[in-house]
Design a protein around this motif. Sequence first.
Motif, short mmCIF file in Angstrom:
data_model
loop_
_atom_site.label_atom_id
_atom_site.label_comp_id
_atom_site.label_asym_id
_atom_site.label_seq_id
_atom_site.Cartn_x
_atom_site.Cartn_y
_atom_site.Cartn_z
N THR A 169 2.66 -6.50 -3.38
CA THR A 169 3.68 -7.53 -3.49
C THR A 169 4.18 -7.58 -4.93
O THR A 169 3.63 -6.89 -5.80
CB THR A 169 3.14 -8.90 -3.05
N LYS A 209 4.30 -5.57 -10.12
CA LYS A 209 3.80 -5.15 -8.82
C LYS A 209 2.29 -5.34 -8.78
O LYS A 209 1.61 -5.00 -9.74
CB LYS A 209 4.16 -3.68 -8.63
N SER A 242 -1.38 -5.42 -6.04
CA SER A 242 -1.93 -5.29 -4.70
C SER A 242 -2.57 -6.60 -4.28
O SER A 242 -2.90 -7.43 -5.12
CB SER A 242 -2.95 -4.15 -4.68
N LEU A 289 3.65 -15.06 -2.13
CA LEU A 289 3.06 -13.74 -1.89
C LEU A 289 3.87 -12.98 -0.83
O LEU A 289 4.18 -11.81 -0.99
CB LEU A 289 1.61 -13.92 -1.42
N ILE A 290 4.24 -13.69 0.24
CA ILE A 290 5.00 -13.04 1.31
C ILE A 290 6.41 -12.67 0.84
O ILE A 290 6.87 -11.54 1.04
CB ILE A 290 5.06 -13.95 2.57
N THR A 291 7.07 -13.62 0.17
CA THR A 291 8.45 -13.32 -0.28
C THR A 291 8.45 -12.26 -1.39
O THR A 291 9.43 -11.56 -1.57
CB THR A 291 9.17 -14.58 -0.78
N GLY A 292 7.32 -12.18 -2.12
CA GLY A 292 7.20 -11.17 -3.19
C GLY A 292 7.34 -9.76 -2.64
O GLY A 292 7.82 -8.85 -3.33
N ILE A 293 6.94 -9.57 -1.37
CA ILE A 293 7.03 -8.23 -0.76
C ILE A 293 8.50 -7.79 -0.70
O ILE A 293 8.83 -6.63 -0.94
CB ILE A 293 6.40 -8.23 0.65
N ASP A 294 9.38 -8.75 -0.41
CA ASP A 294 10.81 -8.43 -0.31
C ASP A 294 11.43 -8.08 -1.66
O ASP A 294 12.51 -7.50 -1.71
CB ASP A 294 11.58 -9.62 0.29
N SER A 317 8.82 -2.02 -0.03
CA SER A 317 8.75 -3.32 0.65
C SER A 317 8.55 -3.11 2.15
O SER A 317 7.69 -3.76 2.76
CB SER A 317 10.04 -4.08 0.37
N SER A 377 4.99 -1.91 2.80
CA SER A 377 3.99 -2.96 2.63
C SER A 377 4.04 -3.94 3.80
O SER A 377 3.01 -4.36 4.33
CB SER A 377 4.25 -3.70 1.31
N LYS A 378 5.23 -4.29 4.22
CA LYS A 378 5.39 -5.25 5.33
C LYS A 378 4.88 -4.63 6.64
O LYS A 378 4.24 -5.30 7.44
CB LYS A 378 6.86 -5.64 5.45
#
Lengths: 486, 215
Positions: free
Chosen positions: B35, B40, B42, B60-65, B72, B75-76
């Motif tokens: 994320t 960046k 892990s 954390l979730i929005t960081g993936i985008d 991205s 990872s998703k």
Amino acid sequence: MAKKLKPEDYYNHPDVTGSLKKLQEKFGANYNSLIVSDTLDDDGHQYVNLVQKGGGVLGIALVGYTYILEMAGIRFLRLAGTSAGAINTALMTVIGDKKAMKSNTILDYLCSMDFFSFVDGHPFARWLIKNFISNKSFKTTMMVGFGGIFGFLVLISILDILFLGFGNKYPCLAGFGLWSFVLTGADLLLVLLIVSYAVYLFDRLKACGFGINPGITFYEWIKEKMEANDVHNVTDLKQKAETLPPLHLRPSNSGTVDSLTGDVTFITSELVTENKIELPLMCDLFREDINEIHPAAFVRSSMSIPVFFESYIINQIPVNSKAVQDAWNTHLKIPAESIPETVRFVDGGMLSNFPINIFYNPKVIEPRLPAFGIDLDDADPKKNDGNNAAQWDLGSYIWRLFNTVRYYYDKDFLEKNAVFQKGVGSIKLFGINWLNFFLKDDEKLEMFRKGALAATAFLIDFDWPEYQKERIAMQVKLNDKMKPEN
Amino acid sequence: MILFIADTWCYFLICLAVLLSATIVMSIQSRGFVTMGQGKKSFSIFDLEFPVSGKALINLITGIDKLPPAESARSKRALKGQLYVDFIYMPGVYLGIFLLCMKTATKIPNVGGYIFAVLAWFQLIAWLGDIIENLFLLAKIRNPEEISPGTFKAYQVLELIKWGSALKGFFFSCFALLFFFVTGKYASNPLSYFYCLLGELFLFGLITYLTRKVK
């Protein structure tokens, strides 16, 4: 519930009002006979440059110090600071204009601020930090707790063996044996949970660049305060710092005000290229358009106490941009091919916690205004462990090594340019932990009071003509040394 | 309340096989969890299960985008994949612990037996909790909107019940069964199952070692 302190509680403290009265007795009701600078504005304010030292929560004392200076009619042309000093510096820059008194507004911010919210890491880390700092018996309690859990594991394992052995001879003990085993499992589960959680937290710490607290709450707080004062980007910040009221010099001074400028400097340490970075001066190192970075980031990076806070990182530096390459070459003499794409900042105090040297201008012979500095001194006045230097424990030894390296840069400047020491006032703050973000109101008030008392003592002793004389002598001597024949 | 299940160990070995197979897949998937925070970084599924706050979970979730598009998406995909594989992992782990606890309950007379039976039935609650957790996370990945303090508190309680039930059930029953093992109070046929169990664990160790670099 205790009453929350208001700004009036700070500046109406008897020692603070007493300090002002003392200054008025010496310098007159309007401090007219107090002379600290040759640079004045139309309202009679005297201008000085000011550097503020870093020191975690001890920074509250800086506000007490600047409150007295401002009340005595002193204003600030150039400002610089590191870490906590950078926070006060930032607020003093953005609030109002150069003529305005800032400390009252800063006190207002202080009173409505929850310091502990800046410790915005994992709840367990917050709990641990709070207890380690504010509870002296916590370490012992932890040791007893761990000892109990591991001791119980040893004891219950011995019972397992005994019940097993005696169970053959006395069948009635077999039932106890079963539950002794189950208890062993329960204790082992506890041990495994502690160990796994410790490993998880360490991995998390590693993933966060070895910083316990993200520092997001602080960043948002300082950003909000900047925006509330119409500073939305770096250009706004520079404009605030540079905009001066009409100034003039005392007739006795032979210089002119033409070259006087205002500015602000935050010091931070950059780990990728291993450099001291002065912001916003050097922010063109990281972006073509400097307004892409919010100035709150400068303060956040300056106060990134290693491990306590996550480092501040700037990514995606446009390394191929000509403007950025020129900036790296100008500021740091780093060639284009060595420019990193990412930089990582930690607390400026790692390199220069008291950056008074940035106010030194070798071209000036006769100073028009002094450089004032506020030192935060939390050393134990009675402690002198130099006598047992050979017996230091590992912690003391490493701490001394670290301090020797990080303080030397500023100390060296002050030793070589001793006249600057004359502008430095020291606030004695022994007994207050600089990482104690769980300060009670009375502790905050005490620090403010000490700051005010230190400023008063400093102003009573400060001798501007003597400072000027020594500064001229120092520069003449240096210029002589620089002559080709020498 | 106490169930006498014929061939408990056979069913347990099946559960263990499911659990270990799913673990191998999930550990490979978890290597792709990345994320964007300040930089960046892990993360692990525990960061989603025990977040500092609702905001931290959403960050954390929005960081993936915020990662480069290809990274991205990778990872998703890994994260969603792990949550789906977790649905296969769940029966393995919770039914496995259920069987261990119920087996222990049948071997202990009186109140002790009932304590282990309760622990066994608690595994079904833990399973339900795990299903709710996964559905919640999948919904947040799809639509990462703010989490109310009440929802976050309920999420934390759910995690505590899930992990508390499973860990207690596993450790308590294992140590009780260990007692019966060292005192020789077991039938001789489960020994063949014990050898199978060792075989499964060996195989798991071997596959984990061989796939340690697979991403």
